[in-house]
Write an enzyme that holds these catalytic residues in place. Structure first.
Site, PDB file in Angstrom:
ATOM      1  N   LYS A   8       0.864  -1.205   0.014  1.00 18.39           N
ATOM      2  CA  LYS A   8       0.031   0.112  -0.078  1.00 18.39           C
ATOM      3  C   LYS A   8       0.801   1.238  -0.070  1.00 18.39           C
ATOM      4  CE  LYS A   8      -1.059  -0.797   4.852  1.00 18.39           C
ATOM      5  NZ  LYS A   8       0.005  -0.224   5.440  1.00 18.39           N
ATOM      6  N   ARG A  83      -7.103   2.946  10.607  1.00 19.92           N
ATOM      7  CA  ARG A  83      -6.877   1.417  10.898  1.00 19.92           C
ATOM      8  C   ARG A  83      -7.906   0.829  12.041  1.00 19.92           C
ATOM      9  NH1 ARG A  83      -0.759   1.637   9.401  1.00 19.92           N
ATOM     10  NH2 ARG A  83      -0.097  -0.484   9.193  1.00 19.92           N
ATOM     11  N   ARG A 126      11.675  -8.392   2.737  1.00 19.00           N
ATOM     12  CA  ARG A 126      12.044  -7.075   3.053  1.00 19.00           C
ATOM     13  C   ARG A 126      12.800  -6.984   4.249  1.00 19.00           C
ATOM     14  NH1 ARG A 126       6.885  -2.931   4.370  1.00 19.00           N
ATOM     15  NH2 ARG A 126       7.169  -3.826   6.407  1.00 19.00           N
ATOM     16  N   ARG A 132      14.152  -2.640   9.668  1.00 19.91           N
ATOM     17  CA  ARG A 132      13.031  -1.894  10.507  1.00 19.91           C
ATOM     18  C   ARG A 132      13.070  -2.828  11.562  1.00 19.91           C
ATOM     19  NH1 ARG A 132       7.896  -0.019   6.976  1.00 19.91           N
ATOM     20  NH2 ARG A 132       6.861  -1.118   8.915  1.00 19.91           N
ATOM     21  N   ARG A 143       1.569  -8.380  13.657  1.00 19.19           N
ATOM     22  CA  ARG A 143       0.902  -7.504  12.751  1.00 19.19           C
ATOM     23  C   ARG A 143      -0.249  -7.874  11.941  1.00 19.19           C
ATOM     24  NH1 ARG A 143       5.105  -4.595   9.444  1.00 19.19           N
ATOM     25  NH2 ARG A 143       3.829  -2.739   9.409  1.00 19.19           N
TER      26      ARG A 143
HETATM   27  P1  AMP Z   1       2.788   1.156   8.354  1.00 13.70           P
HETATM   28  O1  AMP Z   1       4.405   1.830   7.686  1.00 13.70           O
HETATM   29  O2  AMP Z   1       1.749   1.916   7.792  1.00 13.70           O
HETATM   30  O3  AMP Z   1       2.719  -0.283   8.350  1.00 13.70           O
HETATM   31  O4  AMP Z   1       2.937   1.676   9.954  1.00 13.70           O
HETATM   32  C1  AMP Z   1       3.992   1.005  10.697  1.00 13.70           C
HETATM   33  C2  AMP Z   1       3.591   1.123  12.372  1.00 13.70           C
HETATM   34  O5  AMP Z   1       3.164   2.397  12.715  1.00 13.70           O
HETATM   35  C3  AMP Z   1       2.271   0.266  12.526  1.00 13.70           C
HETATM   36  O6  AMP Z   1       2.624  -0.988  12.493  1.00 13.70           O
HETATM   37  C4  AMP Z   1       1.918   0.971  13.660  1.00 13.70           C
HETATM   38  O7  AMP Z   1       2.526   0.637  14.963  1.00 13.70           O
HETATM   39  C5  AMP Z   1       1.953   2.343  13.342  1.00 13.70           C
HETATM   40  N1  AMP Z   1       0.804   2.882  12.766  1.00 13.70           N
HETATM   41  C6  AMP Z   1       0.676   3.523  11.539  1.00 13.70           C
HETATM   42  N2  AMP Z   1      -0.500   3.789  11.082  1.00 13.70           N
HETATM   43  C7  AMP Z   1      -1.057   3.765  12.266  1.00 13.70           C
HETATM   44  C8  AMP Z   1      -2.541   3.980  12.493  1.00 13.70           C
HETATM   45  N3  AMP Z   1      -3.469   4.613  11.803  1.00 13.70           N
HETATM   46  N4  AMP Z   1      -3.078   3.758  13.953  1.00 13.70           N
HETATM   47  C9  AMP Z   1      -2.295   3.137  14.839  1.00 13.70           C
HETATM   48  N5  AMP Z   1      -1.029   2.968  14.569  1.00 13.70           N
HETATM   49  C10 AMP Z   1      -0.298   3.215  13.218  1.00 13.70           C
END
Ligand code: AMP
Length: 186
Positions: A8, A83, A126, A132, A143
């Site tokens: 995404k 989310r 990845r 990361r 996750r």
């Molecule tokens: P992402 O890069 O979108 O996978 O986000 C990485 C991490 O950031 C996630 O695993 C969450 O810990 C946190 N995170 C990102 N977006 C949100 C959200 N909308 N609500 C809560 N935690 C978030």
């Protein structure tokens, strides 16, 4: 929308360019705060490292600020937000409060669909290169579970609103981008 590893982030960047709008990624904003060692970053890091969601009130306040910035006035692609059901309700409120040139409300919700085992494989690959902290196998599996429990129900919410566009997320970046563009009549 899409489970972790569905691609995404990549697609959201391309889509934002295509529509000439801002790319608003909550994950990117959290990671920038972690590397700048801000207070928000320190709060977010504990959750991110564990594969948990950052609490709604923290995330919602951050998105509210971000969408008030000038570059979001022409439109935006939200990447990784909302989310949770609480975040959906907050976003509805934020969009309702925005006035001026932009129309309030979402145009569409794009959901990338990818087989879960394919996703775990992509994320493990990845992990070899990203560095990361949330890319260990245990956190990767967690996750996916958090996504299924907290975020997958949002597909139904947006489906009932007639906004959901489910896209096959298996293929090259360009193939998936073309499917998204077609689904959005771009
Ligand atoms: P992402 O890069 O979108 O996978 O986000 C990485 C991490 O950031 C996630 O695993 C969450 O810990 C946190 N995170 C990102 N977006 C949100 C959200 N909308 N609500 C809560 N935690 C978030």
């Amino acid at each position: 929308m899409g489970p972790p590893g569905a691609g995404k982030g990549t697609q959201a960047v391309g889509l934002a360019e295509r529509i000439g709008g801002a790319h608003v990624s909550t994950g990117d904003i959290f990671r920038a705060n972690v590397s700048e060692q801000t207070e928000l970053g320190r709060t977010a890091q504990r959750y991110m490292d564990a594969g948990e969601y950052v609490p709604d009130e923290v995330t919602n306040a951050m998105v509210r600020d971000r969408l008030a910035q000038d570059d979001a006035l022409k439109g935006f692609v939200l990447d990784g937000y909302p989310r949770t059901v609480d975040q959906v309700e907050t976003l509805d409120g934020i969009l309702g409060e925005l006035d001026g040139e932009q129309e309030a409300g979402l145009d569409a919700v794009v959901a990338l669909v990818v087989d879960p085992e394919e996703l775990i494989a992509r994320l493990l690959k990845r992990a070899e290169t990203s560095g990361r902290a949330d890319d260990t196998e245990e956190v990767i599996r967690h996750r996916q579970e958090v996504y299924t429990a907290e975020t997958a129900p949002l597909l139904q919410v947006y489906g009932e609103r007639g906004l959901l566009r489910e896209i096959d997320g298996v293929g090259s970046v360009d193939e998936v981008a073309a499917r998204i563009a077609a689904a959005l009549d771009l």
